[in-house]
Design an enzyme around this catalytic site. Sequence first.
Site, PDB file in Angstrom:
ATOM      1  N   MET A   1      -8.100  10.871  -2.636  1.00 17.14           N
ATOM      2  CA  MET A   1      -7.655  11.019  -1.255  1.00 17.14           C
ATOM      3  C   MET A   1      -7.052   9.701  -0.780  1.00 17.14           C
ATOM      4  O   MET A   1      -7.637   8.664  -0.972  1.00 17.14           O
ATOM      5  CB  MET A   1      -8.834  11.423  -0.377  1.00 17.14           C
ATOM      6  CG  MET A   1      -8.671  11.182   1.099  1.00 17.14           C
ATOM      7  SD  MET A   1      -9.177   9.536   1.578  1.00 17.14           S
ATOM      8  CE  MET A   1     -10.835   9.533   0.976  1.00 17.14           C
ATOM      9  N   CYS A   2      -5.853   9.790  -0.210  1.00 16.12           N
ATOM     10  CA  CYS A   2      -5.180   8.565   0.189  1.00 16.12           C
ATOM     11  C   CYS A   2      -4.644   8.553   1.611  1.00 16.12           C
ATOM     12  O   CYS A   2      -4.095   7.538   2.018  1.00 16.12           O
ATOM     13  CB  CYS A   2      -4.040   8.271  -0.769  1.00 16.12           C
ATOM     14  SG  CYS A   2      -4.584   7.419  -2.256  1.00 16.12           S
ATOM     15  N   ARG A   3      -4.766   9.633   2.332  1.00 15.88           N
ATOM     16  CA  ARG A   3      -4.402   9.634   3.753  1.00 15.88           C
ATOM     17  C   ARG A   3      -5.464  10.444   4.477  1.00 15.88           C
ATOM     18  O   ARG A   3      -5.892  11.504   4.001  1.00 15.88           O
ATOM     19  CB  ARG A   3      -3.038  10.263   4.011  1.00 15.88           C
ATOM     20  CG  ARG A   3      -1.849   9.628   3.329  1.00 15.88           C
ATOM     21  CD  ARG A   3      -1.407   8.306   3.955  1.00 15.88           C
ATOM     22  NE  ARG A   3      -2.164   7.191   3.407  1.00 15.88           N
ATOM     23  CZ  ARG A   3      -2.005   5.914   3.802  1.00 15.88           C
ATOM     24  NH1 ARG A   3      -1.150   5.618   4.752  1.00 15.88           N
ATOM     25  NH2 ARG A   3      -2.720   4.959   3.250  1.00 15.88           N
ATOM     26  N   VAL A  88      -5.950  14.157   2.771  1.00 16.89           N
ATOM     27  CA  VAL A  88      -5.255  14.577   1.556  1.00 16.89           C
ATOM     28  C   VAL A  88      -5.540  13.519   0.495  1.00 16.89           C
ATOM     29  O   VAL A  88      -5.658  12.339   0.797  1.00 16.89           O
ATOM     30  CB  VAL A  88      -3.744  14.758   1.780  1.00 16.89           C
ATOM     31  CG1 VAL A  88      -3.482  15.957   2.676  1.00 16.89           C
ATOM     32  CG2 VAL A  88      -3.114  13.502   2.391  1.00 16.89           C
ATOM     33  N   CYS A 271      -5.269   6.085  -5.158  1.00 19.52           N
ATOM     34  CA  CYS A 271      -6.585   5.972  -4.547  1.00 19.52           C
ATOM     35  C   CYS A 271      -7.552   6.851  -5.308  1.00 19.52           C
ATOM     36  O   CYS A 271      -7.195   7.517  -6.263  1.00 19.52           O
ATOM     37  CB  CYS A 271      -6.525   6.401  -3.082  1.00 19.52           C
ATOM     38  SG  CYS A 271      -5.442   5.386  -2.076  1.00 19.52           S
TER      39      CYS A 271
END
Length: 272
Positions: A1-3, A88, A271
């Site tokens: 997950m990066c956002r 996300v 990530c």
Amino acid sequence: MCRHLAYLGPELSLGALLVEPAHSLYRQAWAPRRQRNGTVNADGFGVGWYPADDPVPARYRRAGPLWADPSFADLARVIRAGAVLAAVRDATLAGADGEAAAAPFASGRWLFSHNGAVPGWPDAAAPLVPTLPPVDLLSMEARTDSAFVWALVLHRLRGGAEPGDALGETVRQVAEAAPASRLNLLLTDGTTIAATAWGDSLWYRAGPGDSVTVASEPYDDDPHWREVPDRTVLTASRATGVRLAPAGNPASSPTPDSARAGGPPSPKEPCT
């Protein structure tokens, strides 16, 4: 997950928050504007929200990309909530643990997400294992660094720590074990938001109706978005507004902020 993103305020549809804005979390799944690590967040997504008169949040999570789930469009159109946490994911190991690894993680009234990574996982985190009760380790939803960080945070919350303190103390603990960690954490219980900026971007916007949005990056071009300095703990609620404090000692010298609203990323390692 990066956002990821958390919202508190008047009820609105999930679509109005997560899909309709020009640079929404939906679009950030494939075209983030300020992401420093990774470029596409296609390894899962999740949304948690607090139904009216119910302190326990509902969740919808999937292992695939947000844009490929036709059911989410219908849910986003009809579900309304005044407290939301969504994310996300760009996985370090694609497919690891599937849906179980997608934020938000949950326990009781809490929702949590982690934008970042613990380098050297799992070896780097091994010295922290004795700080957790065995049942907490056995109860982890996934075998990822994010799930482990969540276990550390939840242990502190169960011990009575305030949300900002629980995040700040966990960030300090993990960073001591793995100094290159990116630990951008996001936590809500439906009435407050706590977050950390540690190695990646964090923004917030205080808006009309005592609303506040905290996100990895702005979802539109409203000039009232403000960037949170690195190594900072943010706490926010409808009643108190936004407060910032050093991540190493989140309970000391808080800085209140009563603001009200009216280039492509570099390809680097993903990530978690």
